[in-house]
Design a protein around this motif. Structure first.
Motif, PDB file in Angstrom:
ATOM      1  N   TRP A  55       0.826  -1.207   0.000  1.00 12.66           N
ATOM      2  CA  TRP A  55       0.000   0.000   0.000  1.00 12.66           C
ATOM      3  C   TRP A  55       0.856   1.250   0.000  1.00 12.66           C
ATOM      4  CZ3 TRP A  55      -4.779   0.524  -1.379  1.00 12.66           C
ATOM      5  CH2 TRP A  55      -5.643  -0.554  -1.281  1.00 12.66           C
ATOM      6  N   SER A  56       2.033   1.207   0.611  1.00 13.61           N
ATOM      7  CA  SER A  56       2.897   2.382   0.587  1.00 13.61           C
ATOM      8  C   SER A  56       3.645   2.496  -0.736  1.00 13.61           C
ATOM      9  CB  SER A  56       3.878   2.348   1.757  1.00 13.61           C
ATOM     10  OG  SER A  56       4.840   1.349   1.573  1.00 13.61           O
ATOM     11  N   MET A  57       3.789   1.394  -1.463  1.00 14.50           N
ATOM     12  CA  MET A  57       4.452   1.435  -2.764  1.00 14.50           C
ATOM     13  C   MET A  57       3.506   1.874  -3.880  1.00 14.50           C
ATOM     14  SD  MET A  57       6.606  -2.065  -2.558  1.00 14.50           S
ATOM     15  CE  MET A  57       8.351  -2.020  -2.312  1.00 14.50           C
ATOM     16  N   TYR A 144      10.665  -4.377  -9.159  1.00 15.48           N
ATOM     17  CA  TYR A 144       9.943  -3.121  -8.964  1.00 15.48           C
ATOM     18  C   TYR A 144      10.886  -1.980  -9.300  1.00 15.48           C
ATOM     19  CZ  TYR A 144       7.265   0.355  -6.202  1.00 15.48           C
ATOM     20  OH  TYR A 144       6.555   1.441  -5.780  1.00 15.48           O
ATOM     21  N   PRO A 145      10.548  -1.152 -10.295  1.00 13.26           N
ATOM     22  CA  PRO A 145      11.536  -0.208 -10.840  1.00 13.26           C
ATOM     23  C   PRO A 145      11.799   1.026  -9.978  1.00 13.26           C
ATOM     24  CG  PRO A 145       9.448   0.059 -11.963  1.00 13.26           C
ATOM     25  CD  PRO A 145       9.290  -1.107 -11.022  1.00 13.26           C
ATOM     26  N   ILE A 146      11.026   1.282  -8.964  1.00 14.83           N
ATOM     27  CA  ILE A 146      11.165   2.529  -8.217  1.00 14.83           C
ATOM     28  C   ILE A 146      11.937   2.274  -6.924  1.00 14.83           C
ATOM     29  CG2 ILE A 146       9.927   4.425  -7.129  1.00 14.83           C
ATOM     30  CD1 ILE A 146       7.587   3.745  -9.020  1.00 14.83           C
ATOM     31  N   ASN A 147      13.069   2.965  -6.780  1.00 11.22           N
ATOM     32  CA  ASN A 147      13.822   2.902  -5.534  1.00 11.22           C
ATOM     33  C   ASN A 147      13.750   4.269  -4.859  1.00 11.22           C
ATOM     34  OD1 ASN A 147      15.600   4.484  -6.993  1.00 11.22           O
ATOM     35  ND2 ASN A 147      17.014   2.795  -7.380  1.00 11.22           N
ATOM     36  N   GLU A 148      14.479   4.458  -3.781  1.00  8.74           N
ATOM     37  CA  GLU A 148      14.375   5.696  -3.004  1.00  8.74           C
ATOM     38  C   GLU A 148      14.848   6.910  -3.806  1.00  8.74           C
ATOM     39  OE1 GLU A 148      13.038   7.810   0.141  1.00  8.74           O
ATOM     40  OE2 GLU A 148      12.769   5.684  -0.212  1.00  8.74           O
TER      41      GLU A 148
END
Length: 162
Positions: A55-57, A144-148
């Motif tokens: 849910w946070s992603m 998952y392509p999105i990191n910090e």
């Protein structure tokens, strides 16, 4: 705390693998109550990770899509609706498959004892099958392509757009 310090993907890869040894112990140890309770506490933290982190992603995915396609603002509710639908569909399918498996192995509601096939089916439904599905899920989260750093870049792009 781990989520804020290490990021979402790292927190996911710390919390979810706890599920694997715990489920193996829960499936194999049935007579030792203190060990069973400690394992239940550990699996609770892993399940909390499983339910909360996606849910946070999800907003990150929506933000990435909106930065890439600013004209598609109406698509935002579709992501959340699709996620909820897939989540409910997966829960319904797992309940149905579990019920069908127990029915095929001869499970009788209210019976005091069950055959070896029912016990084996319950042990398989408790540990090996969820572990395999968890490993498949971890592969998807790894991809998952999105990191910090990307998340911060997306936030800067959105602020510039505003």
């Amino acid at each position: 705390m781990i989520l804020l310090r290490l990021g979402k993907k790292s927190a996911l890869f710390i919390g979810l693998p706890l599920f694997i040894p715990v489920m193996i112990v829960l499936a194999s140890v049935s007579e030792n109550f203190p060990v069973y309770m400690i394992m239940c506490i550990l699996v609770g933290t892993s399940v909390a990770t499983l339910f909360l982190l996606p849910w946070s992603m999800l907003p990150d995915v929506v933000d990435e899509f909106m930065v890439a396609n600013p004209s598609c603002r109406a698509m935002e509710p579709l992501f959340f609706s699709c996620y909820c639908f897939c989540n409910k569909l997966g829960g319904g399918l797992s309940a149905g498959i579990s019920t069908m498996t127990l029915h095929l192995t001869g499970y009788k509601t209210g019976a005091c004892s069950h055959s070896g096939g029912v016990v084996l089916a319950l042990r398989l439904l408790l540990a090996p099958i969820p572990i395999i599905l968890l490993l498949v899920g971890l592969v998807f989260f790894y991809l998952y392509p999105i990191n910090e750093m990307q998340r911060q870049r997306i936030q800067r792009d959105q602020e510039q757009t505003r």
